[in-house]
Design an enzyme around this catalytic site. Structure first.
Site, short mmCIF file in Angstrom:
data_model
loop_
_atom_site.label_atom_id
_atom_site.label_comp_id
_atom_site.label_asym_id
_atom_site.label_seq_id
_atom_site.Cartn_x
_atom_site.Cartn_y
_atom_site.Cartn_z
N SER A 1 24.10 67.30 33.42
CA SER A 1 23.93 67.47 34.86
C SER A 1 24.02 68.93 35.29
O SER A 1 23.39 69.33 36.27
CB SER A 1 24.96 66.64 35.61
OG SER A 1 24.69 65.26 35.45
N GLU B 1 22.65 71.34 33.97
CA GLU B 1 21.31 71.94 33.83
C GLU B 1 20.30 71.39 34.84
O GLU B 1 19.15 71.83 34.90
CB GLU B 1 20.79 71.69 32.41
CG GLU B 1 21.45 72.57 31.35
CD GLU B 1 22.87 72.15 31.04
OE1 GLU B 1 23.16 70.93 31.05
OE2 GLU B 1 23.72 73.03 30.82
N HIS C 1 36.95 69.91 34.03
CA HIS C 1 35.52 70.16 33.79
C HIS C 1 34.65 69.39 34.78
O HIS C 1 33.66 69.90 35.30
CB HIS C 1 35.19 69.78 32.34
CG HIS C 1 33.91 70.37 31.88
ND1 HIS C 1 32.98 69.63 31.16
CD2 HIS C 1 33.39 71.60 32.02
CE1 HIS C 1 31.94 70.39 30.89
NE2 HIS C 1 32.17 71.60 31.39
N TRP D 1 23.03 63.22 29.48
CA TRP D 1 24.42 62.75 29.39
C TRP D 1 24.54 61.39 30.08
O TRP D 1 23.94 61.16 31.13
CB TRP D 1 25.36 63.74 30.07
CG TRP D 1 26.14 64.63 29.16
CD1 TRP D 1 25.68 65.75 28.52
CD2 TRP D 1 27.51 64.50 28.79
NE1 TRP D 1 26.70 66.32 27.79
CE2 TRP D 1 27.83 65.57 27.93
CE3 TRP D 1 28.51 63.57 29.10
CZ2 TRP D 1 29.09 65.75 27.39
CZ3 TRP D 1 29.77 63.74 28.56
CH2 TRP D 1 30.05 64.82 27.71
N CYS E 1 24.75 61.73 35.90
CA CYS E 1 26.00 60.97 36.01
C CYS E 1 27.11 61.78 35.36
O CYS E 1 27.08 62.01 34.14
CB CYS E 1 25.86 59.62 35.32
SG CYS E 1 27.37 58.64 35.35
N VAL E 2 28.05 62.24 36.18
CA VAL E 2 29.17 63.03 35.69
C VAL E 2 30.43 62.18 35.81
O VAL E 2 30.82 61.81 36.91
CB VAL E 2 29.34 64.33 36.50
CG1 VAL E 2 30.38 65.24 35.86
CG2 VAL E 2 28.00 65.05 36.65
N1 LIG Z 1 30.76 65.53 30.84
C1 LIG Z 1 29.50 65.44 31.38
C2 LIG Z 1 28.55 66.47 31.25
N2 LIG Z 1 28.86 67.60 30.56
C3 LIG Z 1 27.86 68.54 30.10
C4 LIG Z 1 27.40 69.52 31.19
O1 LIG Z 1 26.59 68.87 32.17
C5 LIG Z 1 26.59 70.66 30.57
O2 LIG Z 1 25.45 70.11 29.93
C6 LIG Z 1 27.41 71.46 29.59
O3 LIG Z 1 28.59 71.91 30.24
C7 LIG Z 1 26.63 72.67 29.04
O4 LIG Z 1 26.18 73.48 30.09
N3 LIG Z 1 27.34 66.35 31.81
C8 LIG Z 1 26.99 65.21 32.49
O5 LIG Z 1 25.86 65.11 33.00
N4 LIG Z 1 27.90 64.19 32.62
C9 LIG Z 1 29.14 64.28 32.09
O6 LIG Z 1 29.95 63.32 32.24
C1 LIG Z 2 32.68 65.81 33.19
C2 LIG Z 2 32.97 66.20 31.79
O1 LIG Z 2 32.53 67.21 31.28
C3 LIG Z 2 33.99 65.37 31.11
O2 LIG Z 2 33.39 64.14 30.75
C4 LIG Z 2 34.52 66.05 29.86
O3 LIG Z 2 35.66 65.30 29.50
P1 LIG Z 2 37.06 66.06 29.40
O4 LIG Z 2 37.39 66.60 30.80
O5 LIG Z 2 38.04 64.97 28.96
O6 LIG Z 2 36.90 67.16 28.38
#
Ligand SMILES: Nc1c(NC[C@H](O)[C@H](O)[C@H](O)CO)[nH]c(=O)[nH]c1=O
Ligand SMILES: CC(=O)[C@@H](O)COP(=O)(O)O
Length: 158
Positions: free
Chosen positions: A65, A67, A97, A31, A89-90
């Site tokens: 992230s 995982e 979420h 991601w 990077c989240v």
């Molecule tokens: N939104 C972001 C995610 N979302 C995906 C989660 O990490 C995960 O893969 C999913 O929920 C399935 O288990 N991941 C990031 O690394 N960064 C983001 O901004």
């Molecule tokens: C951190 C996330 O999963 C995020 O990027 C997902 O975006 P949203 O909260 O607008 O569904």
């Protein structure tokens, strides 16, 4: 100290231990690939700069992230791995979420290090915006990948 007041690529050279015989796993989230690739290259180059052997830096990718914890566990469970660096990077979105992922990953990675009694480094950016992420992935605030690599090296010199 906020990153805006400290460059992530600047560090003291105290407790820098020889790492030519050490083996590192670097687990990288797919991601936000533009950011995580920059963080990975920061970590990789910093390990090499301090004496790590290319063949002793094992890269593994995970979808996101969230995982990173399981990926880190799979690598930390290998006896020949001395330290694990987790790269992610989240980015804050519209919902909560972000909070759940960041909390799960921070606690999860901590617990893997405690479980396997070896350094498992939280090299995960949790920015509000993409700009904040890029600023910390080789931009004006340095590269958190550098910081993660140095942290692993210093912990091995504990
Ligand atoms: N939104 C972001 C995610 N979302 C995906 C989660 O990490 C995960 O893969 C999913 O929920 C399935 O288990 N991941 C990031 O690394 N960064 C983001 O901004
Ligand atoms: C951190 C996330 O999963 C995020 O990027 C997902 O975006 P949203 O909260 O607008 O569904």
């Amino acid at each position: 100290m906020a990153s805006s007041n400290k460059n992530l690529s600047e560090y003291s050279d105290k407790n820098i231990t020889p790492i030519s015989e050490r083996k590192f796993a670097v687990v990288v989230s797919e991601w936000n690939e533009e950011v995580t690739e920059a963080l990975y290259h920061g970590a990789y180059s910093t390990l090499i700069q301090h004496g790590a052997q290319k063949e002793n830096i094992i890269r593994k990718s995970v979808p996101g992230s969230f995982e990173l914890t399981l990926g880190a566990q799979w690598m930390a469970a290998q006896d020949d791995i001395d330290a694990v660096i987790c790269i992610g990077c989240v980015v804050q979105g519209e919902t909560k979420h972000f909070d759940f992922i960041c909390d799960a990953v921070a606690h999860g990675i901590t617990n893997v290090g405690l479980k396997f009694n070896k350094p498992v480094i939280f090299g995960v950016l949790t920015p509000n915006t993409q700009k904040q992420a890029l600023d910390r992935a080789g931009g004006k605030h340095g590269n958190k990948g550098d910081e993660a690599a140095i942290t692993a090296i210093k912990m091995l010199g504990f």
